[in-house]
Design an enzyme around this catalytic site. Structure first.
Site: not given
Ligand SMILES: NC(=O)c1ccc[n+]([C@@H]2O[C@H](COP(=O)([O-])OP(=O)(O)OC[C@H]3O[C@@H](n4cnc5c(N)ncnc54)[C@H](OP(=O)(O)O)[C@@H]3O)[C@@H](O)[C@H]2O)c1
Length: 287
Positions: A55, A113
């Site tokens: 990241y 990862h």
């Molecule tokens: N291990 C892995 O391979 C892997 C892969 C992917 C992700 N991850 C981890 O999982 C975490 C979460 O995944 P992600 O960040 O991709 O997706 P997510 O949390 O499912 O979605 C994030 C999106 O949702 C929006 N959002 C957040 N809160 C909201 C709300 N209350 N109302 C409306 N929209 C909202 C955000 O926009 P805004 O910023 O505009 O609020 C952003 O566009 C990552 O940050 C990372 O730490 C791990």
């Protein structure tokens, strides 16, 4: 119905405790934005931050924590060893580099990862780093059940979590059930479907939002909590971070939990096809 918004914690198989809700930091590479996001999260009460070497924001996470005034011991930090660091030496060095970037002398949880190529030397390096006191817990991410069992068969130390894609359209119930039966906790990535508009406008979720007087995001996150998942939503907006934190003052009833379970379509929302992702990783990891 609970009145207070009390954050819940889970005890991992190795006895360490993890806040069930954490703040994700995927795709927040901009240093100032990541620092501000993590500062906001800590200020709002989050005590669990999920980052990764890939990241490129561990330094920002560390600086935000140092400047927040929150005690290091009160925050649960996770990072992940990226696939280009999968030899023993590279994995060991990468853990030391993560410690330096995060500005800490221990990391609460380090994950492999992605299970690409030969990840076994990285696991051994993580075990050794744990025994050296640099890491408190170790775990997996994106591992199938077969791959998880290989680690259980060969490893000295038990993986405490597997961080996998999980949301109402892709619930991975069989994998989750098997992991749970082995005492490996599930961490849900893409918990909000990566912000998918289709999910945010899904009619059942919209109806539940009206019934409970909570946003669709809060309904989804509450569902994850009641499914016993550790959940890692990401937002760079303070208002969304605050909203996502207010999920401990209400409960979904069993029928409504079932209605959300019925939305499962076995549909991954991860856009990079896994074969392409793996092919890229293999190119990187060639000796
Ligand atoms: N291990 C892995 O391979 C892997 C892969 C992917 C992700 N991850 C981890 O999982 C975490 C979460 O995944 P992600 O960040 O991709 O997706 P997510 O949390 O499912 O979605 C994030 C999106 O949702 C929006 N959002 C957040 N809160 C909201 C709300 N209350 N109302 C409306 N929209 C909202 C955000 O926009 P805004 O910023 O505009 O609020 C952003 O566009 C990552 O940050 C990372 O730490 C791990």
């Amino acid at each position: 119905m609970q009145n207070q918004n009390m954050q819940t914690e889970i005890t991992l198989r190795d006895g360490n405790r993890i806040p069930q809700l954490g703040a994700g930091t995927y795709m927040i590479e901009n240093h100032q934005l990541c620092k501000a996001t993590v500062r906001d999260a800590l200020d709002l009460g989050y005590r669990h931050i999920d980052t990764a070497q890939i990241y490129k924001n561990e330094r920002a996470v560390g600086e935000a924590l140092a400047e927040s005034g929150v005690d290091r011991k009160d925050v649960f930090l996770t990072t992940k060893v990226w696939v280009t660091n999968f030899t023993y030496e590279k994995a060991s060095r990468s853990i030391d580099a993560s410690l330096a970037r995060l500005g800490t002398d221990y990391i609460d949880l380090v994950l492999v990862h992605r299970p690409y190529g030969n990840y076994w030397p990285a696991w051994q390096a993580m075990e050794d780093a744990m025994e050296a006191g640099k890491i408190r817990s170790i775990g997996l991410s994106n591992f199938s059940m077969d791959q998880t069992r290989q680690i259980l068969d060969r490893g000295r130390i038990y993986p405490v979590v597997n961080q996998i894609e999980c949301h109402p359209f892709y619930q991975q119930r069989e994998l989750r059930r098997e992991l749970e039966s082995l005492g490996i906790r599930v961490e849900a990535w893409y918990p909000l479907g990566h912000g998918s508009r289709r999910m945010m406008q899904e009619p059942v979720l919209a109806e539940l939002s009206r019934i409970y007087g909570k946003s669709v995001a809060q309904i989804i996150l509450r569902w994850h909590i009641q499914e016993d998942c550790i959940v890692l939503p990401k937002s760079t907006r303070r208002s969304h971070l605050a909203e996502n934190f207010r999920i401990f003052d209400f409960q979904l009833n069993p029928e409504d939990m079932e209605r959300i379970r019925a939305l499962d379509r076995n549909e991954t929302l991860f856009k990079c096809p896994l074969w392409l992702d793996e092919w890229k990783a293999r190119l990187f990891t060639r000796a």
